[in-house]
Design an enzyme around this catalytic site. Structure first.
Site, PDB file in Angstrom:
ATOM      1  CD  GLU A  54      -1.643  -2.344   1.888  1.00 58.13           C
ATOM      2  OE1 GLU A  54      -2.519  -2.995   2.475  1.00 58.13           O
ATOM      3  OE2 GLU A  54      -0.417  -2.673   1.901  1.00 58.13           O
ATOM      4  CB  CYS A  77      -1.414  -4.271   8.563  1.00 59.83           C
ATOM      5  SG  CYS A  77      -0.283  -2.989   7.986  1.00 59.83           S
ATOM      6  CB  CYS A  86      -1.272  -0.607   5.202  1.00 59.19           C
ATOM      7  SG  CYS A  86       0.371  -1.300   4.898  1.00 59.19           S
ATOM      8  CB  ALA A 164      16.356 -43.401  -9.369  1.00 58.24           C
ATOM      9  CB  ALA A 166      17.552 -51.254 -10.189  1.00 55.97           C
ATOM     10  CB  SER A 170      17.537 -39.926 -10.577  1.00 57.07           C
ATOM     11  OG  SER A 170      18.504 -39.109  -9.938  1.00 57.07           O
ATOM     12  CD1 TRP A 172      19.878 -34.294 -16.652  1.00 54.74           C
ATOM     13  CD2 TRP A 172      18.696 -33.838 -14.826  1.00 54.74           C
ATOM     14  NE1 TRP A 172      20.643 -33.452 -15.879  1.00 54.74           N
ATOM     15  CE2 TRP A 172      19.924 -33.158 -14.748  1.00 54.74           C
ATOM     16  CE3 TRP A 172      17.791 -33.706 -13.772  1.00 54.74           C
ATOM     17  CZ2 TRP A 172      20.273 -32.362 -13.651  1.00 54.74           C
ATOM     18  CZ3 TRP A 172      18.131 -32.906 -12.694  1.00 54.74           C
ATOM     19  CH2 TRP A 172      19.356 -32.248 -12.648  1.00 54.74           C
ATOM     20  NE  ARG A 186      15.009 -26.505  -7.135  1.00 54.26           N
ATOM     21  CZ  ARG A 186      16.182 -27.033  -7.443  1.00 54.26           C
ATOM     22  NH1 ARG A 186      17.194 -26.228  -7.793  1.00 54.26           N
ATOM     23  NH2 ARG A 186      16.365 -28.342  -7.423  1.00 54.26           N
ATOM     24  CB  THR A 198      17.092 -36.453  -1.648  1.00 56.15           C
ATOM     25  OG1 THR A 198      15.983 -37.339  -1.798  1.00 56.15           O
ATOM     26  CG2 THR A 198      17.250 -35.629  -2.918  1.00 56.15           C
TER      27      THR A 198
END
Length: 367
Positions: A54, A77, A86, A164, A166, A170, A172, A186, A198
């Site tokens: 604001e 707020c 605000c 993945a 065996a 993995s 790609w 992300r 991982t």
């Protein structure tokens, strides 16, 4: 609800989304100020949560704010925090009408902002594009109401649900377009989270790449014993991009000292079934200010989040290859004996990212 109100609120929502992943613990709010049908000011919550949307929009509008309408994606707020309310700024600028998408569930605000505006003669309209705003602010609301952030679980799978081979290969499964989409996801979250397995197997950086100079998400690793190598990419870059480690209560003191010595933040969590309890993890992350967490696995962490009904959205990337029963499954054991007990999600969207298909699922209203 007029077409003009919806159009300007859609503009404000689009602005607010620019702050996603950058302004925690504050909500990613957008604001548009309109005078005589013309946009005279706009703003969105900036990095670190300040300044708010604001006052930025008001500064751009200047004297044109007098008698104008402010479109805000969340109730303004009304309390004194690190910045003045605000509501006071809108009143002082001479705004005659405020259109807000949703009210703020934070008890410091929760209707008091609207009440204060009305008390000073400002016309207040609420509920414009509320459904969209509720989704955009869901992480903020979850943190306020339940103490935990919104959780998006990403799965990159073969046609038969494997992550993945065996032997563990993995990279790609999905193609370049899908990986670019993951980096964009992300960037809209406060943190990227993986399990310790991982982190050990893939040695990931968990940063946003290929999108220019962006604020990097916090990198969270859930590891009961803190047994992520100190020569890993995460450890070697902990002074540049934050690393938070959610661990059990019985870690070795020398590991604790080593990680803290390189700048990592350690969050002790409770155990459940011999593993770090995911609910305790999310409560710790919420207490630390996070509102949106992007989980990238592995299979055991993903399964534990699903089993405890802690996944709010699924982003599933499916590649056109099959790895067979000997491949590593995308999810660990869920302990589901009956279909009625399986986690249920509703399909929101299906898109194509290069050679891969992305399905977006959200928590079922019936769950």
């Amino acid at each position: 609800m007029s077409d003009q109100d919806q159009r300007h609120m859609a503009h404000a929502l689009g602005l607010g989304r620019r702050g996603m992943g950058k302004c925690w613990p504050n909500p990613a709010v957008g604001c548009v100020i309109v005078k005589d049908g013309r946009v005279v000011g706009r703003g969105w919550t900036q990095e670190g949560g300040r300044p708010h949307a604001e006052p930025q929009a008001l500064a751009m509008a200047g004297d044109a704010a007098q008698g104008a309408t402010a479109y805000v994606t969340l109730e303004p707020c009304s309390h004194h925090g690190k910045t003045p309310p605000c509501c006071d700024a809108l009143i002082a600028a001479g705004i005659s009408r405020v259109v807000a998408a949703v009210s703020d569930s934070d008890p410091r605000v929760s209707g008091q902002g609207f009440e204060k505006l009305r008390k000073h003669g400002v016309q207040v309209t609420t509920g414009v594009l509320a459904h969209q705003a509720l989704h955009d602010h869901a992480g903020f609301f979850l943190r306020v109401e339940q103490g935990r952030p919104w959780v998006t679980l990403k799965l990159a799978l073969s046609l038969d649900g494997r992550i993945a081979t065996a032997t563990g290969e993995s990279q790609w499964i999905t193609g370049p377009a899908a990986r670019r989409a993951v980096h964009a996801l992300r960037a809209t979250h406060d943190a990227v989270m993986v399990g310790g397995g991982t982190a050990r197997a893939d040695n990931p950086a968990l940063t946003v790449r290929g999108m220019g100079d962006v604020r990097q998400p916090v990198r969270v690793v859930v590891s009961r014993n803190l047994d992520v190598p100190l020569l890993s990419e995460l450890a070697q870059t902990a002074t540049k991009v934050p690393v938070w480690l959610c661990h059990g209560p019985d870690i070795r003191p020398e590991l604790k000292s080593a990680w803290e010595g390189i700048g990592a933040k350690l969050l002790p969590c409770h155990l459940g079934g011999g593993r770090v309890d995911p609910r305790s993890v999310l409560q710790s992350l919420g207490a630390a200010g996070l509102t949106r967490v992007f989980c990238e696995g592995g299979g055991q962490l993903a399964a534990s989040l699903l089993a405890q009904d802690l996944v709010d959205e699924l982003q599933v990337f499916s590649a056109g290859l099959a790895l067979g029963a000997e491949g590593q499954p995308g999810l660990g054991a869920l302990g589901v004996d009956r279909l009625a007990d399986a986690p249920r999600f509703e399909l929101v969207d299906v898109t194509v990212d290069g050679a891969d298909v992305r399905h977006i699922w959200r928590r079922s209203a019936a769950s």
